[in-house]
Design a protein around this motif. Structure first.
Motif, PDB file in Angstrom:
ATOM      1  N   UNK A 110       0.834  -1.208   0.000  1.00 64.37           N
ATOM      2  CA  UNK A 110       0.000   0.000   0.000  1.00 64.37           C
ATOM      3  C   UNK A 110       0.867   1.256   0.000  1.00 64.37           C
ATOM      4  N   UNK A 111       1.972   1.213   0.760  1.00 65.62           N
ATOM      5  CA  UNK A 111       2.886   2.364   0.767  1.00 65.62           C
ATOM      6  C   UNK A 111       3.511   2.549  -0.611  1.00 65.62           C
ATOM      7  N   UNK A 112       3.861   1.449  -1.272  1.00 63.01           N
ATOM      8  CA  UNK A 112       4.404   1.546  -2.623  1.00 63.01           C
ATOM      9  C   UNK A 112       3.433   2.201  -3.578  1.00 63.01           C
ATOM     10  N   UNK A 155      -2.909   9.058  -9.155  1.00 64.34           N
ATOM     11  CA  UNK A 155      -4.350   9.196  -8.939  1.00 64.34           C
ATOM     12  C   UNK A 155      -4.594   9.701  -7.517  1.00 64.34           C
ATOM     13  N   UNK A 156      -5.140  10.924  -7.339  1.00 67.64           N
ATOM     14  CA  UNK A 156      -5.321  11.479  -5.992  1.00 67.64           C
ATOM     15  C   UNK A 156      -6.206  10.607  -5.096  1.00 67.64           C
ATOM     16  N   UNK A 157      -7.284  10.028  -5.663  1.00 75.46           N
ATOM     17  CA  UNK A 157      -8.175   9.203  -4.869  1.00 75.46           C
ATOM     18  C   UNK A 157      -7.476   7.936  -4.395  1.00 75.46           C
ATOM     19  N   UNK A 158      -6.730   7.293  -5.294  1.00 77.25           N
ATOM     20  CA  UNK A 158      -6.000   6.083  -4.925  1.00 77.25           C
ATOM     21  C   UNK A 158      -4.879   6.397  -3.946  1.00 77.25           C
ATOM     22  N   UNK A 159      -4.222   7.532  -4.119  1.00 76.26           N
ATOM     23  CA  UNK A 159      -3.155   7.924  -3.194  1.00 76.26           C
ATOM     24  C   UNK A 159      -3.700   8.102  -1.780  1.00 76.26           C
ATOM     25  N   UNK A 160      -4.863   8.737  -1.669  1.00 71.70           N
ATOM     26  CA  UNK A 160      -5.479   8.934  -0.355  1.00 71.70           C
ATOM     27  C   UNK A 160      -5.868   7.610   0.279  1.00 71.70           C
ATOM     28  N   UNK A 170      -4.666   4.588  -0.421  1.00 71.05           N
ATOM     29  CA  UNK A 170      -3.469   3.794  -0.123  1.00 71.05           C
ATOM     30  C   UNK A 170      -2.774   4.301   1.128  1.00 71.05           C
ATOM     31  N   UNK A 171      -2.708   5.617   1.293  1.00 70.57           N
ATOM     32  CA  UNK A 171      -2.062   6.177   2.476  1.00 70.57           C
ATOM     33  C   UNK A 171      -2.741   5.757   3.769  1.00 70.57           C
ATOM     34  N   UNK A 172      -4.067   5.838   3.787  1.00 70.37           N
ATOM     35  CA  UNK A 172      -4.797   5.445   4.995  1.00 70.37           C
ATOM     36  C   UNK A 172      -4.738   3.936   5.207  1.00 70.37           C
ATOM     37  N   UNK A 173      -4.624   3.174   4.112  1.00 70.63           N
ATOM     38  CA  UNK A 173      -4.584   1.714   4.219  1.00 70.63           C
ATOM     39  C   UNK A 173      -3.290   1.222   4.849  1.00 70.63           C
ATOM     40  N   UNK A 174      -2.230   1.984   4.726  1.00 64.78           N
ATOM     41  CA  UNK A 174      -0.963   1.589   5.352  1.00 64.78           C
ATOM     42  C   UNK A 174      -1.150   1.463   6.856  1.00 64.78           C
ATOM     43  N   UNK A 175      -1.776   2.461   7.460  1.00 71.47           N
ATOM     44  CA  UNK A 175      -1.973   2.459   8.914  1.00 71.47           C
ATOM     45  C   UNK A 175      -2.900   1.334   9.348  1.00 71.47           C
ATOM     46  N   UNK A 176      -4.022   1.166   8.650  1.00 71.65           N
ATOM     47  CA  UNK A 176      -4.958   0.113   9.062  1.00 71.65           C
ATOM     48  C   UNK A 176      -4.331  -1.265   8.927  1.00 71.65           C
TER      49      UNK A 176
END
Length: 613
Positions: free
Chosen positions: A338-340, A347-352, A354-360
Motif C-alpha cells: 500500500x505504501x508503494x 491518482x489522488x483518490x487512490x493515493x489517499x 493507499x495512504x490510509x490503508x498503510x496504517x490500518x
C-alpha cells in the motif's frame, strides 16, 4: 460520513429486511445471509461512499466498510429490526450453501463477536511479559497479578465465551451451554479429575483432561447439545419445559462431555497441534513461505477462520503457536505494498486510500487495503505475496512463535518475545520494505510511460465495437458470483443472463482457444482485441456435458456466426449459474466504454478505443 443514510441505502440495495436471513459484522465487513443474492444491487452498493467493495464468499454476502463498520451496522440493525443480542443467526440452507461454507460461517460467527476483546487480552499478556523482561514489574507484585488476571482470565474461561457464541449460532439455550462450559472449568472438579486418584461417573472413569483455554471440546459439546435439546423440548410439556429441559440437558450433557465428547475433542486438538508442529518442524522456512504468501488469499475467500481454532488449540496444548508471527509478516507485506502504491500513483483518490490503508494494515486490518488497493490494482497484491513469502520464510526459519493469541499486527509483537523474536523483526522489516519496493518498481504503472508502452507494442490495435454473443439481460461483470471475474482480475468486460442457447461471434476474427470442456472460448478480433467468452460459473465441472462446439481452433469467423451451443435449462437444473461473461483480456491496451442498455440483442455492448499518448 452519514452512517445512518449509508446503512439505509445498503439495506435497500441488498433487497430490504425481507431478503435478510441473518446479518452481523466482523472487524471490517457487514456480513449477510441473504435469501436471494440475485436481488442485491452489488454495483450500486460498491459505488457508495464509505463502501470499499462487495465480496461473495463462504455463503455470505459481505460488504467491506473498514474500521467504521460498527457505526454502519448499528443503524442497519435498527432499521431492519435485527435482534442482535438473543436471536440466533440461522443458517441459509440454499442449495449453493455447502457444508464447507456453513462450517466456515459457523467458525466466523463463533469467534467474531469477541475477537477484539480476545486480541486485547492477548496483547496485554504480551506487554506483561515485556514488562517483566525489562524489570519494570515483578511477577509477585499485586499490579502484575491484577493485570495478568485481566489478560489470562479471558483465555482461561474461553470455553464459556465460546459456549455463548456457539449456542447462538446453533440455536441452543445459551445459558445451558454456558453452564455446561462452566462445569468443564469448575476448579474443584478440574482438580479432582487431574488428581492421582481421579473420579468416575457411576463407575465409568473420567479421562483426566484440562478444559481451561480449550476450543474444540466445548464446540463439539454445544453441537451435540443442539441435537439433544430439541428432543427434550418434545418430551416435556410446555408448562414445565423451561425448567425440565435445562435440567435434563445438564444432567445428560455434563457427564457425556466429560466421558466422551470432551476427550474426543481433546484428541482432535492434539492431532491438529501435532500435525502443525510436524510440518513446521520438518521445514519451518517452507511453512513460513507458504503461509506468508497465501494468508491474504485465505482472507479473500474467508477460509482464514478455519485456522483460528487450530492456532488457539496450539497455544492451549503446546503453550505457543508458530503460525501467528508468520501471519503478521503477511499482514505487514500488504502495508508495504500500500505504501508503494501511495508513493507511485498519480491518482489522488487512490493515493489517499493507499495512504490510509498503510496504517490500518499495520494495525492488523487488511480488508480495506486488499479490496481497495492491492487486489484492485492486482500487481501490488502479487508483490505483497512475494514479500510475505520471503519475510515468512525468515520468521519461520528462526523458530518464531506466539505465546498468546491476538490479531496478527505490529501490536502483537510483545506476544512474540522469546525464541525466534529477532527473526520475526527481520521478517517484518523485509516484508514491509520489499513489499514497498516491489510495488513501487513493478506494481503501479506510471500513467504516461504505460500509455507509451502500449502504443509501441500494440500499433495494430484499432477502435472497434463488440456485439452481444448471446441475447439476454445485461448485468455488470462485477456482480457475477465468481471472484475472479467480478474482481476484473482477468480484465474488464460485461455479463449477460442468457435467454437463448446459441453463442455467436461478437466480432470478426479468429478462434484462438477452445477449452476441452467447451464451457469457454477465446477469440482474437481482426482489430486486435483478445476476447474470452465464458459460459456459466463453475461449469468446467460439467466436463463438456450440455455443450456443443460449432467451430475449430484457428478457424476464421465473422460477426454473428454461431460458434457454440449450450443447454441453459439443463445447466441451470444441474445447479449452475448460466451467466455468460465476455472479458477483454488485453484490457490494459484500451479505454473501454460499456453500454447503458439492459437488454442484449443486436445492440453494441462495448466500445474499445486503443490507449494513445
Amino acid at each position: 460520513m452519514d452512517y445512518e443514510n449509508l446503512a439505509r441505502t445498503i439495506l435497500k440495495n441488498v433487497g430490504g429486511k425481507e431478503n435478510i436471513n441473518a446479518a452481523w459484522h466482523c472487524a471490517t465487513r457487514l456480513r449477510f445471509k441473504l435469501k436471494n443474492e440475485d436481488i442485491a444491487q452489488t454495483q450500486d452498493i460498491e459505488n457508495l461512499d464509505g463502501v470499499v467493495t462487495v465480496v461473495k464468499s463462504a455463503g455470505q454476502y459481505q460488504v467491506v466498510i473498514g474500521n467504521a463498520v460498527a457505526k454502519v451496522f448499528d443503524p442497519l440493525a435498527r432499521l431492519a429490526n435485527l435482534d442482535t443480542e438473543d436471536k440466533p443467526a440461522t443458517e441459509n440452507k440454499q442449495s449453493n450453501d455447502t457444508i464447507i461454507n456453513r462450517f466456515i460461517g459457523f467458525i466466523s460467527g463463533v469467534f467474531t463477536p469477541f475477537l477484539g476483546a480476545m486480541a486485547g487480552a492477548g496483547v496485554l499478556k504480551g506487554l506483561l511479559a515485556l514488562f517483566v523482561a525489562t524489570g519494570w514489574l515483578q511477577t509477585t507484585s499485586g499490579t502484575y497479578q491484577i493485570w495478568y488476571a485481566a489478560g489470562d482470565g479471558f483465555f482461561y474461561f474461553l470455553p464459556m465465551m465460546l459456549a455463548v457464541t456457539a449456542a447462538k449460532r446453533l440455536n441452543v439455550n445459551q445459558f445451558v451451554a454456558v453452564a455446561l462450559a462452566a462445569a468443564l472449568v469448575y476448579p474443584t472438579l478440574a482438580t479432582a479429575i487431574s488428581s492421582s486418584k481421579g473420579i468416575d461417573f457411576f463407575g465409568i472413569p473420567v479421562v483426566p483432561t484440562t478444559y481451561s483455554s480449550s476450543v474444540i471440546p466445548i464446540l463439539l459439546a454445544v453441537w451435540v447439545l443442539s441435537y439433544i435439546e430439541p428432543v427434550l423440548d418434545k418430551i416435556f410439556p410446555e408448562a414445565v419445559r423451561n425448567i425440565l429441559t435445562p435440567l435434563a440437558a445438564l444432567m445428560i450433557m455434563t457427564p457425556l462431555t466429560l466421558l466422551v465428547v470432551g476427550p474426543l475433542g481433546t484428541s482432535v486438538g492434539t492431532i491438529l497441534s501435532n500435525g502443525v508442529s510436524a510440518i513446521y518442524n520438518f521445514a519451518p522456512f517452507v511453512a513460513g513461505a507458504i503461509m506468508g504468501a497465501f494468508w491474504q488469499v485465505f482472507v479473500i475467500f474467508g477460509v482464514h477462520w478455519t485456522f483460528v481454532p487450530v492456532m488457539m488449540n496450539n497455544i492451549a496444548k503446546l503453550g505457543y503457536d508458530p503460525l501467528l508471527p508468520i501471519l503478521s509478516v503477511a499482514v505487514i507485506s500488504q502495508a508495504g505494498a500500500a505504501l508503494g502504491v501511495f508513493l507511485k500513483t498519480k491518482d489522488p483518490k487512490m493515493k489517499s486510500l493507499a495512504g490510509s490503508s498503510v496504517l490500518t494494515a499495520v494495525l492488523g486490518i487488511t480488508e480495506p487495503t486488499i479490496y481497495g488497493v492491492t487486489l484492485k490494482l492486482k500487481k501490488p497484491f502479487i508483490c505483497a505475496s512475494i514479500a510475505g513469502a520471503i519475510g515468512g520464510a525468515i520468521a519461520g526459519a528462526g523458530g518464531a512463535h506466539a505465546s498468546s493469541f491476538t490479531l496478527p499486527s505490529l501490536l502483537a509483537l510483545p506476544t512474540y518475545l522469546g525464541n525466534g523474536f529477532v527473526s520475526v523483526i527481520i521478517g517484518l522489516v523485509v516484508a514491509f520494505t520489499l513489499g514497498t519496493i516491489l510495488t513501487y518498481l513493478f506494481g503501479v504503472s506510471n500513467d504516461r510511460n504505460a500509455k507509451s508502452t502500449i502504443v509501441n507494442n500494440e500499433n495494430s490495435l484499432k477502435t472497434e465495437t463488440i456485439l452481444p454473443p448471446v441475447s439476454g439481460t445485461i448485468i455488470p461483470l462485477t456482480s457475477v458470483k465468481d471472484e475472479v471475474f467480478a474482481s476484473e482480475a482477468m480484465g474488464q468486460g460485461i455479463a449477460i443472463v442468457p435467454d437463448s442457447d446459441v453463442i455467436v461471434a461478437p466480432v470478426n476474427g479468429t478462434i484462438s482457444a477452445i477449452y476441452p470442456t467447451k464451457h469457454a472460448i477465446g477469440i482474437i478480433s481482426e482489430k486486435g482485441a483478445e476476447i474470452l467468452i465464458h459460459i456459466g460459473i463453475d461449469t468446467v465441472a460439467l466436463k463438456g456435458k450440455y455443450f456443443e462446439q460449432l467451430v475449430e481452433q484457428n478457424q476464421k469467423i465473422k460477426q454473428g456466426d454461431p460458434i457454440l451451443k449450450f443447454d441453459r435449462n439443463a445447466i441451470k437444473n444441474a445447479g449452475y449459474d448460466t451467466s455468460i461473461m465476455l472479458i477483454i483480456t488485453n484490457t490494459a491496451a484500451y479505454q473501454i466504454e460499456e453500454t447503458l442498455e439492459t437488454k442484449a440483442d443486436h445492440n453494441w455492448l462495448l466500445t474499445l478505443t486503443p490507449v494513445t499518448k
